[in-house]
Design an enzyme around this catalytic site. Structure first.
Site, PDB file in Angstrom:
ATOM      1  N   PHE A  22       0.864  -1.190   0.000  1.00  0.00           N
ATOM      2  CA  PHE A  22       0.000   0.000   0.000  1.00  0.00           C
ATOM      3  C   PHE A  22       0.903   1.243   0.000  1.00  0.00           C
ATOM      4  O   PHE A  22       1.898   1.307   0.725  1.00  0.00           O
ATOM      5  CB  PHE A  22      -0.862   0.002   1.266  1.00  0.00           C
ATOM      6  CG  PHE A  22      -2.139   0.783   1.140  1.00  0.00           C
ATOM      7  CD1 PHE A  22      -3.352   0.142   0.905  1.00  0.00           C
ATOM      8  CD2 PHE A  22      -2.126   2.163   1.258  1.00  0.00           C
ATOM      9  CE1 PHE A  22      -4.533   0.868   0.802  1.00  0.00           C
ATOM     10  CE2 PHE A  22      -3.297   2.900   1.155  1.00  0.00           C
ATOM     11  CZ  PHE A  22      -4.508   2.247   0.933  1.00  0.00           C
ATOM     12  N   ALA A  57       0.022  -1.818   5.832  1.00  0.00           N
ATOM     13  CA  ALA A  57       0.673  -1.734   7.146  1.00  0.00           C
ATOM     14  C   ALA A  57      -0.042  -2.583   8.196  1.00  0.00           C
ATOM     15  O   ALA A  57       0.587  -3.137   9.092  1.00  0.00           O
ATOM     16  CB  ALA A  57       0.727  -0.273   7.587  1.00  0.00           C
ATOM     17  N   GLU A  59      -1.152  -5.448   8.056  1.00  0.00           N
ATOM     18  CA  GLU A  59      -0.719  -6.857   8.029  1.00  0.00           C
ATOM     19  C   GLU A  59       0.692  -7.045   8.587  1.00  0.00           C
ATOM     20  O   GLU A  59       1.156  -8.175   8.733  1.00  0.00           O
ATOM     21  CB  GLU A  59      -0.767  -7.394   6.584  1.00  0.00           C
ATOM     22  CG  GLU A  59      -2.163  -7.723   6.087  1.00  0.00           C
ATOM     23  CD  GLU A  59      -3.033  -6.511   5.819  1.00  0.00           C
ATOM     24  OE1 GLU A  59      -2.497  -5.484   5.340  1.00  0.00           O
ATOM     25  OE2 GLU A  59      -4.246  -6.556   6.127  1.00  0.00           O
ATOM     26  N   ALA A  81       3.801   3.109   4.880  1.00  0.00           N
ATOM     27  CA  ALA A  81       3.405   4.521   4.840  1.00  0.00           C
ATOM     28  C   ALA A  81       1.899   4.607   5.054  1.00  0.00           C
ATOM     29  O   ALA A  81       1.123   4.106   4.229  1.00  0.00           O
ATOM     30  CB  ALA A  81       3.781   5.140   3.495  1.00  0.00           C
ATOM     31  N   THR A  87     -11.205  10.130   6.194  1.00  0.00           N
ATOM     32  CA  THR A  87     -11.971   9.352   7.181  1.00  0.00           C
ATOM     33  C   THR A  87     -11.074   8.995   8.378  1.00  0.00           C
ATOM     34  O   THR A  87      -9.861   9.194   8.311  1.00  0.00           O
ATOM     35  CB  THR A  87     -12.477   8.038   6.541  1.00  0.00           C
ATOM     36  OG1 THR A  87     -11.329   7.201   6.310  1.00  0.00           O
ATOM     37  CG2 THR A  87     -13.209   8.277   5.229  1.00  0.00           C
ATOM     38  N   HIS A  89     -10.031   6.242   9.177  1.00  0.00           N
ATOM     39  CA  HIS A  89      -9.301   5.011   8.874  1.00  0.00           C
ATOM     40  C   HIS A  89      -7.844   5.083   9.342  1.00  0.00           C
ATOM     41  O   HIS A  89      -7.315   4.152   9.956  1.00  0.00           O
ATOM     42  CB  HIS A  89      -9.357   4.793   7.354  1.00  0.00           C
ATOM     43  CG  HIS A  89      -9.058   3.397   6.932  1.00  0.00           C
ATOM     44  ND1 HIS A  89      -9.830   2.320   7.286  1.00  0.00           N
ATOM     45  CD2 HIS A  89      -8.053   2.895   6.166  1.00  0.00           C
ATOM     46  CE1 HIS A  89      -9.316   1.218   6.761  1.00  0.00           C
ATOM     47  NE2 HIS A  89      -8.234   1.541   6.088  1.00  0.00           N
ATOM     48  N   ARG A 128       9.804  12.271   3.602  1.00  0.00           N
ATOM     49  CA  ARG A 128      10.420  11.412   4.643  1.00  0.00           C
ATOM     50  C   ARG A 128      11.058  10.155   4.071  1.00  0.00           C
ATOM     51  O   ARG A 128      11.977   9.588   4.663  1.00  0.00           O
ATOM     52  CB  ARG A 128       9.377  11.082   5.725  1.00  0.00           C
ATOM     53  CG  ARG A 128       9.265  12.225   6.708  1.00  0.00           C
ATOM     54  CD  ARG A 128       7.947  12.324   7.417  1.00  0.00           C
ATOM     55  NE  ARG A 128       7.940  13.517   8.280  1.00  0.00           N
ATOM     56  CZ  ARG A 128       7.777  14.768   7.834  1.00  0.00           C
ATOM     57  NH1 ARG A 128       7.604  15.016   6.539  1.00  0.00           N
ATOM     58  NH2 ARG A 128       7.818  15.784   8.681  1.00  0.00           N
TER      59      ARG A 128
HETATM   60  N1  INI Z   1      -2.398   0.663   4.491  1.00  0.00           N
HETATM   61  C1  INI Z   1      -1.237   1.354   4.515  1.00  0.00           C
HETATM   62  O1  INI Z   1      -0.165   0.740   4.569  1.00  0.00           O
HETATM   63  N2  INI Z   1      -1.258   2.713   4.471  1.00  0.00           N
HETATM   64  C2  INI Z   1      -2.424   3.413   4.408  1.00  0.00           C
HETATM   65  O2  INI Z   1      -2.375   4.659   4.365  1.00  0.00           O
HETATM   66  C3  INI Z   1      -3.655   2.709   4.395  1.00  0.00           C
HETATM   67  N3  INI Z   1      -4.890   3.418   4.330  1.00  0.00           N
HETATM   68  O3  INI Z   1      -4.906   4.651   4.435  1.00  0.00           O
HETATM   69  O4  INI Z   1      -5.948   2.830   4.153  1.00  0.00           O
HETATM   70  C4  INI Z   1      -3.607   1.290   4.430  1.00  0.00           C
HETATM   71  N4  INI Z   1      -4.736   0.572   4.418  1.00  0.00           N
HETATM   72  C5  INI Z   1      -4.757  -0.850   4.147  1.00  0.00           C
HETATM   73  C6  INI Z   1      -4.548  -1.679   5.410  1.00  0.00           C
HETATM   74  O5  INI Z   1      -3.239  -1.568   5.881  1.00  0.00           O
HETATM   75  C7  INI Z   1      -4.833  -3.166   5.148  1.00  0.00           C
HETATM   76  O6  INI Z   1      -3.960  -3.655   4.166  1.00  0.00           O
HETATM   77  C8  INI Z   1      -6.271  -3.423   4.694  1.00  0.00           C
HETATM   78  O7  INI Z   1      -7.196  -2.823   5.581  1.00  0.00           O
HETATM   79  C9  INI Z   1      -6.557  -4.954   4.645  1.00  0.00           C
HETATM   80  O8  INI Z   1      -6.457  -5.534   5.923  1.00  0.00           O
END
Ligand code: INI
Length: 184
Positions: A22, A57, A59, A81, A87, A89, A128
């Site tokens: 991600f 992240a 996981e 990152a 939201t 989230h 960063r």
């Molecule tokens: N995962 C990230 O690594 N960074 C993010 O900014 C992010 N946002 O914003 O949603 C993100 N979401 C996915 C999350 O880590 C999981 O992979 C997903 O929810 C499946 O479990």
């Protein structure tokens, strides 16, 4: 007083890296500067580094914990990152990831480095990750080396706790991780 520090000597150390897919445009930079720091700056061999990619992240803690518990690594580095959106989230993910990584290190008794950016904007994340700016990937590498060296030093001391020169009290304290104690 005895001042004890971990050195930046990475000779013979092995590292696991967990990197999130991600926001790959940021995490790929974190990964390349982390690898550069380990191999080019500190002489870690490519064969002593294992990289595992995860979806996001969220996981990371489970995979980092599994790698740390495998006994194959002196430290594990998490690179990700998390960028704030519209939201809540971001708040759920960042809180869970930081708590999970900390807990994973304690469970595994192996350093797990928090190389996860948590930023308000994409621009902050890019800045960063950039090696010429904050270089958080390179920083994660040096933290991993230092923590691996600290743990090696401290566990070396624990090995000496089984020495006949030390008192029985210390031996009876049940400190784990001492080869001598395990062999008994
Ligand atoms: N995962 C990230 O690594 N960074 C993010 O900014 C992010 N946002 O914003 O949603 C993100 N979401 C996915 C999350 O880590 C999981 O992979 C997903 O929810 C499946 O479990």
């Amino acid at each position: 007083m005895k001042l004890r520090k971990g050195s930046q000597d990475a000779t013979g150390l092995r590292f696991g890296i967990v990197v999130a897919k991600f926001n790959k445009f940021v995490t790929s930079k974190l990964l390349s500067s982390c690898l550069d720091a380990l191999t080019k700056k500190h002489g870690v061999k490519g064969a002593d580094i294992e990289v595992v990619r995860v979806p996001g992240a969220f996981e990371m803690p489970l995979v980092a914990r599994t790698m740390a518990k495998s006994g194959r690594f002196n430290a594990v580095i998490c690179l990700g990152a998390i960028i704030r959106g519209d939201t809540p989230h971001f708040d759920y993910i960042s809180a869970e990831v930081s708590r999970g990584i900390g807990q994973a290190a304690l469970d595994a008794d192996v350093p797990i480095i928090f190389g996860v950016l948590t930023t308000h904007t994409i621009a902050q994340a890019i800045e960063r990750a950039e090696p010429a700016k904050f270089n958080r990937g390179g920083e994660a590498a040096t933290s991993a080396i230092e923590m691996a060296a600290v743990m090696r030093m401290l566990k070396g001391s624990a090995d000496r706790a089984t020495s006949p020169k030390l008192t029985g009290n210390r031996r009876a304290s049940g400190r784990v991780g001492t080869e001598g104690a395990r062999r008994k």
